[in-house]
Design a protein around this motif. Structure first.
Motif, PDB file in Angstrom:
ATOM      1  N   ALA A   1      -5.466   2.678  -2.093  1.00 28.12           N
ATOM      2  CA  ALA A   1      -6.033   1.555  -1.348  1.00 28.12           C
ATOM      3  C   ALA A   1      -5.728   1.709   0.137  1.00 28.12           C
ATOM      4  O   ALA A   1      -4.754   2.339   0.530  1.00 28.12           O
ATOM      5  CB  ALA A   1      -5.450   0.242  -1.853  1.00 28.12           C
ATOM      6  N   LYS A   2      -6.568   1.117   0.968  1.00 32.62           N
ATOM      7  CA  LYS A   2      -6.316   1.122   2.399  1.00 32.62           C
ATOM      8  C   LYS A   2      -5.099   0.264   2.704  1.00 32.62           C
ATOM      9  O   LYS A   2      -4.767  -0.666   1.979  1.00 32.62           O
ATOM     10  CB  LYS A   2      -7.529   0.559   3.158  1.00 32.62           C
ATOM     11  CG  LYS A   2      -8.767   1.431   3.121  1.00 32.62           C
ATOM     12  CD  LYS A   2      -9.878   0.809   3.935  1.00 32.62           C
ATOM     13  CE  LYS A   2     -11.120   1.690   3.954  1.00 32.62           C
ATOM     14  NZ  LYS A   2     -12.220   1.092   4.724  1.00 32.62           N
ATOM     15  N   GLY A   3      -4.432   0.578   3.802  1.00 33.29           N
ATOM     16  CA  GLY A   3      -3.324  -0.252   4.236  1.00 33.29           C
ATOM     17  C   GLY A   3      -3.845  -1.542   4.860  1.00 33.29           C
ATOM     18  O   GLY A   3      -5.039  -1.791   4.928  1.00 33.29           O
ATOM     19  N   GLY A   4      -2.935  -2.377   5.329  1.00 32.15           N
ATOM     20  CA  GLY A   4      -3.357  -3.606   5.994  1.00 32.15           C
ATOM     21  C   GLY A   4      -2.873  -4.840   5.257  1.00 32.15           C
ATOM     22  O   GLY A   4      -2.696  -4.828   4.037  1.00 32.15           O
ATOM     23  N   ASP A   5      -2.666  -5.908   6.025  1.00 36.15           N
ATOM     24  CA  ASP A   5      -2.095  -7.105   5.426  1.00 36.15           C
ATOM     25  C   ASP A   5      -3.061  -7.846   4.510  1.00 36.15           C
ATOM     26  O   ASP A   5      -2.639  -8.604   3.639  1.00 36.15           O
ATOM     27  CB  ASP A   5      -1.548  -8.048   6.506  1.00 36.15           C
ATOM     28  CG  ASP A   5      -2.587  -8.411   7.560  1.00 36.15           C
ATOM     29  OD1 ASP A   5      -3.802  -8.232   7.322  1.00 36.15           O
ATOM     30  OD2 ASP A   5      -2.181  -8.880   8.644  1.00 36.15           O
ATOM     31  N   TYR A   6      -4.378  -7.623   4.684  1.00 33.29           N
ATOM     32  CA  TYR A   6      -5.290  -8.414   3.858  1.00 33.29           C
ATOM     33  C   TYR A   6      -5.381  -7.902   2.425  1.00 33.29           C
ATOM     34  O   TYR A   6      -5.818  -8.625   1.538  1.00 33.29           O
ATOM     35  CB  TYR A   6      -6.691  -8.510   4.475  1.00 33.29           C
ATOM     36  CG  TYR A   6      -7.295  -9.869   4.204  1.00 33.29           C
ATOM     37  CD1 TYR A   6      -6.869 -10.974   4.932  1.00 33.29           C
ATOM     38  CD2 TYR A   6      -8.232 -10.065   3.185  1.00 33.29           C
ATOM     39  CE1 TYR A   6      -7.365 -12.233   4.664  1.00 33.29           C
ATOM     40  CE2 TYR A   6      -8.736 -11.322   2.917  1.00 33.29           C
ATOM     41  CZ  TYR A   6      -8.300 -12.406   3.661  1.00 33.29           C
ATOM     42  OH  TYR A   6      -8.776 -13.662   3.377  1.00 33.29           O
ATOM     43  N   ALA A   7      -4.961  -6.676   2.186  1.00 36.19           N
ATOM     44  CA  ALA A   7      -4.839  -6.212   0.802  1.00 36.19           C
ATOM     45  C   ALA A   7      -3.789  -7.065   0.081  1.00 36.19           C
ATOM     46  O   ALA A   7      -3.961  -7.438  -1.087  1.00 36.19           O
ATOM     47  CB  ALA A   7      -4.449  -4.745   0.763  1.00 36.19           C
ATOM     48  N   ILE A   8      -2.703  -7.384   0.770  1.00 35.30           N
ATOM     49  CA  ILE A   8      -1.662  -8.240   0.204  1.00 35.30           C
ATOM     50  C   ILE A   8      -2.192  -9.654   0.014  1.00 35.30           C
ATOM     51  O   ILE A   8      -1.959 -10.286  -1.024  1.00 35.30           O
ATOM     52  CB  ILE A   8      -0.425  -8.249   1.112  1.00 35.30           C
ATOM     53  CG1 ILE A   8       0.107  -6.829   1.305  1.00 35.30           C
ATOM     54  CG2 ILE A   8       0.665  -9.168   0.549  1.00 35.30           C
ATOM     55  CD1 ILE A   8       1.230  -6.719   2.319  1.00 35.30           C
TER      56      ILE A   8
END
Length: 283
Positions: free
Chosen positions: A152-159
């Motif tokens: 998966a791509k990084g980034g806070d919106y995955a969380i």
């Protein structure tokens, strides 16, 4: 996601500084062997243990030494607390508009293993929602694995997507959807029961997209792509290909990468809770 300096939820219990899930339990206390393929982002299929049994398990526990949180840990705690607060605001609004009252879920942050009203679990189970105590359980180290192991791509919106998905399971509990599914599954063969599990998970993805629609004023460029990437990375087909080299559709419990991204996208685009009947759509 624009989150710093905003309201944080009061419903977060941080056990990360308490060693192994806050407790070291004699004899283990796990809910059997929970496979990542089955339990990832879910936990709906785990057996619910009674509060009495949970109390007996906790009586066998001893406190682990406290461990200080790093500045990065503390920042992550503030972030997930802010995301949970955003879900509270949105779901209070949606429930109120439909003549209902929303009951906020709790969230427990842990490391390694944890005890819940649904029994014990380890980080390998992935984030999960326990309907018995209406709490979301998360080992935040999981998100590193989401990138390194599942692509998966990084980034806070995955969380944020994962939190919103688990809150979606809480919404299903409040609406009675989860209870109806469990009752129907009792009289079904495994293949048909799995299909209902897929519908339940895809609806939680829809609810995550619905929350994003209402929360879009806080989005940064690329946030939707991060959420879609996370949804696709944990599709049953993607995980099975990566873990065993082939796909077994009858064993799917969460939906394919395409289905998960589709239903998240539908919730985001429509903003209409009535468009989330994943059960009729898959019949």
């Amino acid at each position: 996601m624009k989150w710093e300096g905003r309201r944080q939820s009061k419903n977060v219990e941080d056990r990360r500084g308490m060693g192994t899930g806050g407790k070291v339990v004699a004899g283990g206390g796990l809910i059997g062997i929970i496979l990542l393929l089955i339990n990832l982002f879910g936990g709906e299929g785990a057996q619910n243990l009674t509060p009495i049994l949970e109390q007996l398990q906790q009586q066998q526990a001893t406190e682990a030494p406290a461990e200080p949180l790093s500045p990065e840990d503390e920042k992550m705690g503030r972030f997930v607390s802010t995301v949970l607060a955003d879900t509270e605001d949105v779901w209070h609004k949606i429930f109120r508009e439909n003549g209902m009252t929303y009951k906020e879920p709790g969230m427990v942050l842990f490391r390694s293993s944890v005890q819940s009203a649904c029994g014990g679990a380890t980080s390998a189970s992935g984030p999960f929602y326990c309907p018995a105590d209406q709490k979301i359980y998360m080992d935040l180290d999981f998100f590193d694995e989401l990138q390194t192991r599942f692509g998966a791509k990084g980034g806070d919106y995955a969380i944020a997507y994962v939190i919103a998905h688990e809150v979606g399971h809480h919404v299903q509990t409040l609406l009675g959807t989860s209870r109806k599914v469990r009752q129907l599954q009792q009289n079904m063969n495994k293949t048909d029961a799995n299909k209902l599990s897929v519908s339940l998970e895809l609806q939680a993805d829809f609810y995550a997209g619905l929350w994003t629609h209402y929360n879009s004023k806080y989005l940064d460029e690329g946030d939707i792509e991060e959420a879609l990437s996370a949804a696709q990375a944990v599709g049953d087909d993607a995980i099975q290909k990566k873990m065993q080299g082939h796909v077994v559709p009858d064993s799917f419990t969460h939906g394919t990468s395409e289905q998960r991204a589709k239903w998240f996208g539908k919730g985001f685009k429509t903003g209409d809770i009535k468009q989330g009947d994943t059960f009729a759509a898959l019949n």
